[in-house]
Scaffold this motif. Structure first.
Motif, PDB file in Angstrom:
ATOM      1  N   ILE A  37     -12.423   0.278   3.873  1.00 20.31           N
ATOM      2  CA  ILE A  37     -12.452   1.708   3.554  1.00 20.31           C
ATOM      3  C   ILE A  37     -12.205   2.461   4.844  1.00 20.31           C
ATOM      4  N   CYS A  38     -11.110   3.201   4.926  1.00 20.25           N
ATOM      5  CA  CYS A  38     -10.715   3.835   6.174  1.00 20.25           C
ATOM      6  C   CYS A  38     -10.586   5.333   6.003  1.00 20.25           C
ATOM      7  N   ARG A  39     -10.920   6.048   7.075  1.00 11.92           N
ATOM      8  CA  ARG A  39     -10.671   7.483   7.126  1.00 11.92           C
ATOM      9  C   ARG A  39      -9.928   7.790   8.399  1.00 11.92           C
ATOM     10  N   ARG A  40      -9.093   8.831   8.378  1.00 12.47           N
ATOM     11  CA  ARG A  40      -8.310   9.193   9.546  1.00 12.47           C
ATOM     12  C   ARG A  40      -8.541  10.641   9.972  1.00 12.47           C
ATOM     13  N   ASP A  41      -9.576  11.285   9.441  1.00  9.20           N
ATOM     14  CA  ASP A  41      -9.778  12.691   9.773  1.00  9.20           C
ATOM     15  C   ASP A  41     -10.952  12.897  10.722  1.00  9.20           C
ATOM     16  N   GLY A  42     -11.552  11.809  11.220  1.00 11.50           N
ATOM     17  CA  GLY A  42     -12.655  11.936  12.137  1.00 11.50           C
ATOM     18  C   GLY A  42     -13.983  12.223  11.457  1.00 11.50           C
TER      19      GLY A  42
ATOM     20  N   LEU B 255      -7.963  -0.218   0.387  1.00  9.18           N
ATOM     21  CA  LEU B 255      -8.276   0.437   1.664  1.00  9.18           C
ATOM     22  C   LEU B 255      -8.090   1.947   1.593  1.00  9.18           C
ATOM     23  N   ALA B 256      -9.130   2.695   1.997  1.00 13.44           N
ATOM     24  CA  ALA B 256      -9.073   4.148   1.950  1.00 13.44           C
ATOM     25  C   ALA B 256      -8.435   4.699   3.212  1.00 13.44           C
ATOM     26  N   LEU B 257      -7.400   5.496   3.068  1.00 13.71           N
ATOM     27  CA  LEU B 257      -6.691   6.090   4.203  1.00 13.71           C
ATOM     28  C   LEU B 257      -6.688   7.602   4.048  1.00 13.71           C
ATOM     29  N   ASP B 258      -6.903   8.295   5.110  1.00 15.40           N
ATOM     30  CA  ASP B 258      -6.883   9.756   5.099  1.00 15.40           C
ATOM     31  C   ASP B 258      -5.552  10.230   5.654  1.00 15.40           C
ATOM     32  N   PRO B 259      -4.727  10.956   4.864  1.00 15.45           N
ATOM     33  CA  PRO B 259      -3.412  11.385   5.347  1.00 15.45           C
ATOM     34  C   PRO B 259      -3.461  12.170   6.646  1.00 15.45           C
ATOM     35  N   ALA B 260      -4.608  12.836   6.949  1.00 16.32           N
ATOM     36  CA  ALA B 260      -4.689  13.607   8.183  1.00 16.32           C
ATOM     37  C   ALA B 260      -4.615  12.741   9.425  1.00 16.32           C
ATOM     38  N   ARG B 261      -4.953  11.428   9.313  1.00 10.82           N
ATOM     39  CA  ARG B 261      -4.942  10.549  10.456  1.00 10.82           C
ATOM     40  C   ARG B 261      -3.844   9.501  10.349  1.00 10.82           C
ATOM     41  N   ARG B 262      -3.044   9.525   9.288  1.00 12.03           N
ATOM     42  CA  ARG B 262      -1.977   8.546   9.153  1.00 12.03           C
ATOM     43  C   ARG B 262      -0.793   8.933  10.010  1.00 12.03           C
ATOM     44  N   GLN B 263      -0.169   7.962  10.598  1.00 13.20           N
ATOM     45  CA  GLN B 263       1.047   8.204  11.379  1.00 13.20           C
ATOM     46  C   GLN B 263       2.028   7.105  11.063  1.00 13.20           C
ATOM     47  N   TYR B 264       3.249   7.520  10.782  1.00  8.90           N
ATOM     48  CA  TYR B 264       4.284   6.576  10.400  1.00  8.90           C
ATOM     49  C   TYR B 264       5.476   6.700  11.330  1.00  8.90           C
ATOM     50  N   PRO B 265       6.260   5.630  11.441  1.00  7.67           N
ATOM     51  CA  PRO B 265       7.504   5.733  12.245  1.00  7.67           C
ATOM     52  C   PRO B 265       8.412   6.804  11.674  1.00  7.67           C
TER      53      PRO B 265
ATOM     54  N   ALA C 143       0.847  -1.192   0.000  1.00  6.88           N
ATOM     55  CA  ALA C 143       0.000   0.000   0.000  1.00  6.88           C
ATOM     56  C   ALA C 143       0.880   1.238   0.000  1.00  6.88           C
ATOM     57  N   SER C 144       0.531   2.215  -0.809  1.00  2.67           N
ATOM     58  CA  SER C 144       1.302   3.452  -0.869  1.00  2.67           C
ATOM     59  C   SER C 144       0.890   4.375   0.264  1.00  2.67           C
ATOM     60  N   GLN C 145       1.662   5.447   0.427  1.00  3.69           N
ATOM     61  CA  GLN C 145       1.382   6.403   1.489  1.00  3.69           C
ATOM     62  C   GLN C 145       0.083   7.151   1.262  1.00  3.69           C
ATOM     63  N   SER C 146      -0.327   7.278   0.010  1.00  8.21           N
ATOM     64  CA  SER C 146      -1.537   8.032  -0.302  1.00  8.21           C
ATOM     65  C   SER C 146      -2.755   7.134  -0.508  1.00  8.21           C
TER      66      SER C 146
END
Length: 454
Positions: free
Chosen positions: A426-431, A444-454, A313-316
């Motif tokens: 399908i995921c969101r990270r912005d609330g 899988l849908a990811l919202d960069p606002a809620r993503r956290q990486y090492p 999975a890519s970062q975006s």
């Protein structure tokens, strides 16, 4: 029967067979009834108060020594604290230490007056953050770095009940297991303790709990510093903190790993000077005290037995294809709609999952020279063999196997397996409210606002 006013006793005569001995005699200004002395002060004393819980023992010791100013906090009255073995003859503080060792809670000094407070182990479970700090805005003073050491590791634990049996738990899986480093562990870190337990069913439970704490794989932040003279808005909340409640640190630095960071306070150190006021929290990770609760809509959920991503999975990326490798499948948005959204951890990243759609193929089509596109919209990809080896006829698929042929969904390198059922999350990270599931969901849908990486 004597009906006058009793004076001070000056002599006691014991009637009984020759050689009769007794160890203790108490005289109370309380009238008895027949053979009942109507005094309960010594009930349980003959067996050392065997079987009383840690909090009941704390309460009794406090009544016996009221000058100590001892109080306690019961985190869950439905759970009950640990049932203990017989109390021996020892100094009061040593008896309190025995309670702490057995039950696993926290004993600390009161801040507002002389006295001690005990929080039982259940008080530490599932703590909501009592103080929220934001590293990005300067709430946490430098340095703030995780400490990598092995002081907390315990993967081979033996617990012995004083006067009874023992039990041993060895953690044989995971990065902090007793396996050799070549096998994916860290080697043996053993511990042997003797506890005041009520019966022989308890040692295995306490050994497992200690092994759980000793193999919790999370960065350790032994101390967190807050400069209150630079953050006066935090003073009321900090002064209200006591041992146990968890502070949460949002937006930790990149080198500290993913966040937020939740801690359990073990000690609070105030250093007030004429022009500065520094507070240091000494804590441990709160993660291992996040326990399951049967029937709870969040804490009552069990993890899957094993899942993997068939493709990177890519970062975006905002959707993921998830393959269930073993055990029960994930819940889905059709049959368990009320259980969404929820948070999931994957590779050190916290994701908010808003929808899951199962990938299925009913094979309700006719295709030659391949399997075509599944009923859920995913195209099958073939490798090896000839295209003519594959076909779909109504409700079944056919493949003529040879040493090199395999067929799998486009994104997956795995061969077909009737047990395999990938799911799209399908995921969101912005609330924000979760989006409506697409009839043919993608990764899988990811919202960069809620993503956290090492």
């Amino acid at each position: 029967m004597f009906t006058g006013t009793m004076g001070a006793p000056v002599k006691v005569t014991v009637l009984g067979p020759e050689g009769l001995a007794f160890g203790h005699l108490g005289v109370f200004p309380i009238a008895g009834t027949g053979n009942n002395p109507n005094v309960t002060a010594y009930q349980g004393a003959d067996d050392g108060f065997q079987g009383e819980t840690a909090l009941v023992r704390i309460d009794r010791l406090n009544r016996e020594e009221p000058t100590l100013g001892l109080s306690w906090i019961d985190g869950d009255v439905a759970l009950g604290s640990t049932r203990m073995g017989p109390q021996g003859q020892d100094e009061l503080l040593d008896l309190l230490g025995e309670i702490v060792d057995t039950d696993g809670g926290i004993l600390y000094e009161r801040m507002e007056r002389l006295g001690l407070v005990y929080c039982d182990r259940s008080t530490l479970y599932n703590q909501a953050p009592a103080l929220t700090l934001d590293y990005a805005t300067g709430d946490v003073a430098a340095p703030f770095r995780p400490v990598e050491d092995d002081q907390h590791i315990r993967n081979d634990v033996e617990v012995t009940r004083r006067g009874g049996s023992s039990a041993r738990v060895v953690v044989s899986t995971g990065p902090l297991s007793a396996l050799t480093p070549e096998e994916g562990g860290v080697g043996v870190y053993d511990e042997a303790v003797t506890l005041s337990l009520h019966d022989d069913t308890q040692p295995i439970q306490h050994a497992a709990w200690r092994a759980h704490l000793g193999t919790w794989d999370e960065p350790q932040y032994p101390t967190v510093r807050v400069l209150l003279h630079k953050r006066p808005s935090l003073i009321p909340a900090v002064l209200g903190l006591r041992r146990g409640p968890a502070p949460r640190i949002n937006n930790p630095p990149v080198w500290a790993g993913p966040g937020p960071v939740d801690l359990l306070i073990r000690q609070i150190q105030h250093t007030p000077l004429p022009r500065t006021w520094e507070v240091t929290f000494v804590g441990t990770p709160a993660g291992p005290y996040r326990v399951g609760v049967v029937g709870d809509p969040v804490l009552g959920r069990a993890e899957t037995a094993g899942s993997s991503l068939p493709a990177a999975a890519s970062q975006s990326a905002t959707q993921l294809e998830v393959q269930t490798d073993s055990g029960p499948r994930w819940i889905n948005s059709v049959n368990q709609a009320s259980m969404f959204p929820f948070d999931a951890m994957a590779g050190g990243e916290r994701m908010t999952v808003s929808a899951i759609t199962n990938r299925v193929d009913t094979f309700g089509r006719s295709v030659s020279n391949g399997w075509g596109t599944s009923s859920s919209g995913v195209a099958w990809a073939e490798s090896g063999g000839a295209a003519a080896d594959r076909s779909v006829h109504g409700a079944r698929s056919v493949i003529t196997l040879n040493s090199s042929a395999r067929t799998a969904p486009t994104a997956s390198p795995a061969p077909p397996d009737h047990r395999a059922n990938p799911a799209a999350l399908i995921c969101r990270r912005d609330g924000a409210p979760p989006p409506a599931p697409s009839p043919t969901p993608g990764p899988l849908a990811l919202d960069p606002a809620r993503r956290q990486y090492p």
